[in-house]
Design a protein around this motif. Structure first.
Motif, PDB file in Angstrom:
ATOM      1  N   VAL A  55      -1.271   6.330   3.120  1.00 17.61           N
ATOM      2  CA  VAL A  55      -2.531   7.203   2.731  1.00 17.61           C
ATOM      3  C   VAL A  55      -2.377   8.528   3.515  1.00 17.61           C
ATOM      4  CG1 VAL A  55      -4.058   5.442   2.101  1.00 17.61           C
ATOM      5  CG2 VAL A  55      -3.590   6.275   4.360  1.00 17.61           C
ATOM      6  N   SER A  75      -8.443   5.506   1.553  1.00 10.77           N
ATOM      7  CA  SER A  75      -8.038   6.757   0.619  1.00 10.77           C
ATOM      8  C   SER A  75      -9.180   7.614   0.365  1.00 10.77           C
ATOM      9  CB  SER A  75      -7.844   5.879  -1.057  1.00 10.77           C
ATOM     10  OG  SER A  75      -6.514   5.059  -0.615  1.00 10.77           O
ATOM     11  N   ALA A  76     -10.364   7.106   0.382  1.00 15.03           N
ATOM     12  CA  ALA A  76     -11.832   8.034   0.075  1.00 15.03           C
ATOM     13  C   ALA A  76     -11.796   9.086   1.362  1.00 15.03           C
ATOM     14  CB  ALA A  76     -12.875   7.091  -0.069  1.00 15.03           C
ATOM     15  N   PHE A 118      -8.053  -4.667  -0.638  1.00 17.58           N
ATOM     16  CA  PHE A 118      -8.457  -3.826  -1.712  1.00 17.58           C
ATOM     17  C   PHE A 118      -9.549  -2.899  -1.010  1.00 17.58           C
ATOM     18  CE2 PHE A 118     -10.863  -2.258  -5.353  1.00 17.58           C
ATOM     19  CZ  PHE A 118      -9.932  -1.639  -6.060  1.00 17.58           C
ATOM     20  N   LYS A 119     -10.490  -3.378  -0.484  1.00 16.21           N
ATOM     21  CA  LYS A 119     -11.785  -2.627  -0.353  1.00 16.21           C
ATOM     22  C   LYS A 119     -11.305  -1.622   0.809  1.00 16.21           C
ATOM     23  CE  LYS A 119     -16.554  -2.942   1.368  1.00 16.21           C
ATOM     24  NZ  LYS A 119     -17.536  -4.247   1.593  1.00 16.21           N
ATOM     25  N   TRP A 122       0.794  -1.275  -0.066  1.00 12.81           N
ATOM     26  CA  TRP A 122      -0.019  -0.139   0.107  1.00 12.81           C
ATOM     27  C   TRP A 122       0.871   1.072   0.033  1.00 12.81           C
ATOM     28  CZ3 TRP A 122      -4.539  -0.522   4.032  1.00 12.81           C
ATOM     29  CH2 TRP A 122      -5.159  -1.987   3.681  1.00 12.81           C
ATOM     30  N   LYS A 139      -8.952  11.729   1.113  1.00 13.80           N
ATOM     31  CA  LYS A 139      -9.268  12.442  -0.062  1.00 13.80           C
ATOM     32  C   LYS A 139     -10.539  13.254   0.130  1.00 13.80           C
ATOM     33  CE  LYS A 139      -6.987   9.739  -3.331  1.00 13.80           C
ATOM     34  NZ  LYS A 139      -7.153   8.700  -4.695  1.00 13.80           N
ATOM     35  N   LYS A 153      -8.375  -0.860   1.586  1.00 16.54           N
ATOM     36  CA  LYS A 153      -7.454   0.583   1.010  1.00 16.54           C
ATOM     37  C   LYS A 153      -8.230   1.591   0.322  1.00 16.54           C
ATOM     38  CE  LYS A 153      -3.768   1.240  -2.576  1.00 16.54           C
ATOM     39  NZ  LYS A 153      -3.199   0.837  -3.621  1.00 16.54           N
ATOM     40  N   LYS A 154      -9.315   1.296  -0.491  1.00 17.02           N
ATOM     41  CA  LYS A 154     -10.289   2.361  -1.150  1.00 17.02           C
ATOM     42  C   LYS A 154     -10.882   2.788  -0.259  1.00 17.02           C
ATOM     43  CE  LYS A 154     -13.596   2.391  -4.816  1.00 17.02           C
ATOM     44  NZ  LYS A 154     -14.435   1.332  -5.887  1.00 17.02           N
ATOM     45  N   LEU A 155     -11.483   2.391   0.800  1.00 13.82           N
ATOM     46  CA  LEU A 155     -12.383   3.249   1.780  1.00 13.82           C
ATOM     47  C   LEU A 155     -11.280   4.378   2.813  1.00 13.82           C
ATOM     48  CD1 LEU A 155     -14.441   0.376   3.358  1.00 13.82           C
ATOM     49  CD2 LEU A 155     -15.280   2.157   2.299  1.00 13.82           C
TER      50      LEU A 155
END
Length: 201
Positions: free
Chosen positions: A6, A193-194, A186-187, A3, A197, A189-191
């Motif tokens: 973040v 990162s959201a 993956f999920k 990863w 941002k 990491k996506k959460l």
């Protein structure tokens, strides 16, 4: 999975003007306020609770909620004891007995990973380790059996919980109290990162 951190700092750029460097950094963030709440705010909260001994719990809850970093500084606990006319030990015992009270600054966002049996057998330990590593925490930095980690910029606090009671959805994680099931690397990491941002729903 490797990863990208973040909450990592901005990489220094060579050959850019001062203005270009500032634009590259993106929007400026306010410095986190990890100082105690002003006494006036604490006084207003205490005034709404006339029962000096029975309302310590409610007063501390409101004070923590009012603090930008959702915690109770030691100076605040001392002030509450003095102002409410109760012993410091009584105030401290309430603050340390209930797990929802924080005695250290918390991140603007909280990511909680379930460590219950069902989640553990389905990989929650690996999720937690990857999450901590992505935020810059390493085993050498960790003291004892700590279950809460906050990034230096107060962007995120990583916590564990004994069980969410959602075993059928294991492994389970929560982002700012919203629970997600069947979480993968993956999920998660996506959460994360959201929220970093500012695009999380």
């Amino acid at each position: 999975m490797n990863w990208t951190p973040v909450f990592a700092g901005v990489t220094k750029s060579q050959g850019l003007s001062k203005d270009e460097k500032e634009r590259e950094k993106g929007p400026k963030m306010l410095a986190p306020d990890n100082t105690p709440l002003p006494n006036e705010i604490i006084n207003d909260i205490i005034a709404r609770h006339p029962d000096k001994t029975g309302d310590v719990l409610s007063v501390l809850e409101e004070i923590q909620q009012a603090h930008p970093l959702k915690y109770l500084p030691r100076e605040t606990l001392d002030y509450v004891a003095c102002r409410m006319g109760v012993s410091r030990s009584q105030v401290l015992s309430v603050a340390t007995f209930y797990s929802f009270f924080n005695l250290a600054p918390q991140g603007r966002h909280t990511v909680t990973v379930c460590r219950g049996t069902a989640c553990h057998t389905r990989g929650s330990k690996q999720l937690l380790d990857a999450l901590k590593a992505s935020a810059g925490f390493h085993e050498d930095d960790e003291a004892g059996s700590a279950t809460s980690f906050t990034t230096p910029d107060f962007g995120m606090t990583i916590r564990t919980v004994a069980c969410f009671g959602q075993c059928a959805l294991a492994p389970v994680a929560a982002i700012d109290h919203e629970i997600y099931g069947h979480v993968s690397d993956f999920k998660l990491k996506k959460l994360v990162s959201a929220i970093d941002k500012g695009t999380a729903s």
